[in-house]
Design an enzyme around this catalytic site. Structure first.
Site, PDB file in Angstrom:
ATOM      1  NE  ARG A 118      -5.644  -4.423   8.162  1.00  0.00           N
ATOM      2  CZ  ARG A 118      -6.171  -5.632   8.156  1.00  0.00           C
ATOM      3  NH1 ARG A 118      -6.327  -6.161   9.393  1.00  0.00           N
ATOM      4  NH2 ARG A 118      -6.572  -6.443   7.485  1.00  0.00           N
ATOM      5  CG  ASP A 119      -5.381  -0.372   6.946  1.00  0.00           C
ATOM      6  OD1 ASP A 119      -4.188  -0.379   7.244  1.00  0.00           O
ATOM      7  OD2 ASP A 119      -5.876  -1.000   6.332  1.00  0.00           O
ATOM      8  CG  ASP A 126      -1.445  -1.091   1.706  1.00  0.00           C
ATOM      9  OD1 ASP A 126      -1.245  -2.120   0.910  1.00  0.00           O
ATOM     10  OD2 ASP A 126      -2.119  -1.253   2.794  1.00  0.00           O
ATOM     11  CD  GLN A 152       2.453  -1.031   5.288  1.00  0.00           C
ATOM     12  OE1 GLN A 152       2.256  -2.195   5.775  1.00  0.00           O
ATOM     13  NE2 GLN A 152       2.936  -0.061   6.092  1.00  0.00           N
ATOM     14  CD  GLU A 175      -6.939  -5.318   3.966  1.00  0.00           C
ATOM     15  OE1 GLU A 175      -6.071  -6.042   4.809  1.00  0.00           O
ATOM     16  OE2 GLU A 175      -6.583  -5.339   2.545  1.00  0.00           O
ATOM     17  CD1 TRP A 230      -4.191  -7.440  -0.338  1.00  0.00           C
ATOM     18  CD2 TRP A 230      -1.997  -8.510  -0.377  1.00  0.00           C
ATOM     19  NE1 TRP A 230      -3.291  -6.549   0.175  1.00  0.00           N
ATOM     20  CE2 TRP A 230      -2.070  -7.444   0.512  1.00  0.00           C
ATOM     21  CE3 TRP A 230      -0.999  -9.209   0.016  1.00  0.00           C
ATOM     22  CZ2 TRP A 230      -1.056  -6.609   1.214  1.00  0.00           C
ATOM     23  CZ3 TRP A 230       0.088  -8.555   0.416  1.00  0.00           C
ATOM     24  CH2 TRP A 230       0.049  -7.675   1.188  1.00  0.00           C
TER      25      TRP A 230
HETATM   26  C1  FRU Z   1      -3.764  -3.771   2.748  1.00  0.00           C
HETATM   27  C2  FRU Z   1      -3.243  -4.076   3.907  1.00  0.00           C
HETATM   28  C3  FRU Z   1      -3.638  -3.219   4.938  1.00  0.00           C
HETATM   29  C4  FRU Z   1      -2.550  -3.353   6.099  1.00  0.00           C
HETATM   30  C5  FRU Z   1      -1.103  -3.569   5.181  1.00  0.00           C
HETATM   31  C6  FRU Z   1      -0.078  -4.393   5.699  1.00  0.00           C
HETATM   32  O1  FRU Z   1      -3.364  -4.335   1.808  1.00  0.00           O
HETATM   33  O2  FRU Z   1      -3.651  -5.456   4.324  1.00  0.00           O
HETATM   34  O3  FRU Z   1      -4.884  -3.125   5.661  1.00  0.00           O
HETATM   35  O4  FRU Z   1      -2.318  -2.302   7.144  1.00  0.00           O
HETATM   36  O5  FRU Z   1      -1.714  -4.012   3.880  1.00  0.00           O
HETATM   37  O6  FRU Z   1       0.726  -4.523   4.783  1.00  0.00           O
END
Ligand code: FRU
Length: 406
Positions: free
Chosen positions: A152-153, A37, A53, A205, A286
């Protein structure tokens, strides 16, 4: 034997070059290693920051940290050292830095991210006083902990009418976005939640909530319009009164952001100087991200896209940068080949299609497309292993990775 060695060396060089050929030229990819991300998109003092990320140690997901790149024009990116690294906390637990956002507060940049432990996710902050070159992780972390394994996020933005910060964060398995408020980014107060609408076949997410064309838009990364193992993005259009986000008519949903397989975790810039709303997504899925045949990097970002809403309150996306593209107009069923990929229009189903003929990841994408004055217009950006097709000036988009030799 000597000849065998020469042949092997030649073969490995060719194989290497083929992989190098997949390196996009105008889409951001890290020099090496894994990325997913985009994180912390923020403009400050002449620079667009792109955190992402990142695994500093390899080309597979793991040791998640925030990588960092900057650009003056959203097109030429300079990769900088890792901004926030995985660390060990006071309890001796290793903490990964999951996705989040960044805001400008006075002359500091504050990153708000998910601290991920194997048993819990909570929200934490880190502060930079040197234009995001170095960050100090706040000693009082986490700043928001609701005791959940999955939470999260955080996307944080400044809400001027009430002079406060607002955070949107997901409870993924409940298909919910929680909204919080804060005056200081350190203590957060729950306001409301939104969810269980649209497509809930996969976890939610990476939320983003922002004003657009007199309405408010909520982006969510979740399921793909074609279903299956693939992930994709949805959006909701509604109103936000400082406390609650709501949509007028929940029966309009789901609405999807992109009809290709490779657009996920898209979020928008905070603090954009021209008032534009610019989104960048992860150009990957993914379902196969761990095995895309690129080296020494794996994963990259979409083109930055400028968002707006049309008169039907549908999302429009146009490239936010000026680069060369192929422009095509179809008025009946027809197609063209781009990098071993067929892109065309089916006048019967009224779909634009993209058939990427990769052996490893074969798929045919389909996006709804109407004829305007008897024509469907395509703008195609082809960049080695990423193709983005903008249909009818951004009414729909198809983004796909293509690996012609695989
Ligand atoms: C989305 C995700 C987020 C998480 C991150 C982890 O692609 O799964 O929810 O914060 O990637 O790398």
């Amino acid at each position: 034997m000597r000849y065998l060695v020469i042949i092997l060396v030649l073969f490995s060089c060719t194989a290497k070059n083929e992989k190098a050929d997949y390196r996009p030229k105008f889409h951001f990819t890290p020099q090496k290693n894994w990325t997913n991300d985009p994180n912390g998109l923020v403009y400050y003092d002449g620079e667009y920051h792109l955190f992402f990320q990142y695994n500093p140690y390899g080309d597979k997901w793991g040791h998640m940290s925030w990588g960092h790149a900057v650009s003056k024009d959203l097109l030429h990116w300079e990769e900088l050292p890792v901004a926030i690294e995985e660390y060990v906390d006071s309890e001796g637990d290793s903490v990964m830095i999951f996705s989040g956002s960044a805001v400008v507060s006075g002359d500091s940049i504050v990153a708000i991210f998910t601290s991920h432990k194997s048993t819990k996710q909570s929200q934490s902050i880190a502060v930079s006083h040197d234009k995001a070159r170095t960050f100090k992780v706040y000693k009082g972390n986490p700043v928001l902990d609701i005791g959940r394994k999955d939470f999260r996020d955080p996307k944080v933005f400044w809400y001027e009418p009430q002079k406060k910060w607002v955070m949107a964060a997901v409870v993924p398995d409940q298909h919910k976005v929680n909204l919080y408020e804060s005056k200081d980014l350190k203590s957060w107060n729950f306001m409301s939640d939104f969810g269980k609408v649209g497509d809930t076949t996969k976890i939610w997410e990476c939320p983003d909530l922002f004003p657009l064309s007199n309405k408010w838009v909520l982006l969510i990364s979740a399921s793909h319009p074609q279903g299956g193992p693939f992930v994709g993005m949805q959006y909701f259009v509604g109103d936000f009164d400082g406390t609650k986000f709501s949509v007028d008519d929940s029966s309009r949903y789901p609405l999807y952001v992109d009809y290709g397989k490779d657009f996920y975790a898209g979020i928008t810039y905070n603090n954009e100087p021209g008032g534009r709303r610019i989104m960048i997504g992860w150009a990957n899925n993914w379902a196969y991200a761990g095995s895309v045949p690129t080296s020494p990097w794996r994963g990259g970002m979409s083109l930055p896209r400028e968002l707006s809403l049309d008169s039907d309150l549908k999302l429009k996306q146009v490239p936010a940068v000026e680069i060369e593209s192929k422009k095509v107009v179809f008025d009946k069923t027809d197609s063209i080949e781009v990098s071993g990929t067929w892109i065309g229009y089916n006048a019967i189903t009224k779909n634009v299609f993209l058939n990427r003929m990769n052996k490893m990841f074969p798929s045919i994408e389909k996006a709804p497309a109407r004829l305007i004055d008897g024509k469907v217009k395509l703008e195609i950006f082809e960049d080695h292993s990423i193709i983005e097709v903008f249909i009818n000036d951004g009414e729909a988009v198809i983004s796909d990775q293509v690996f012609p030799k695989y």
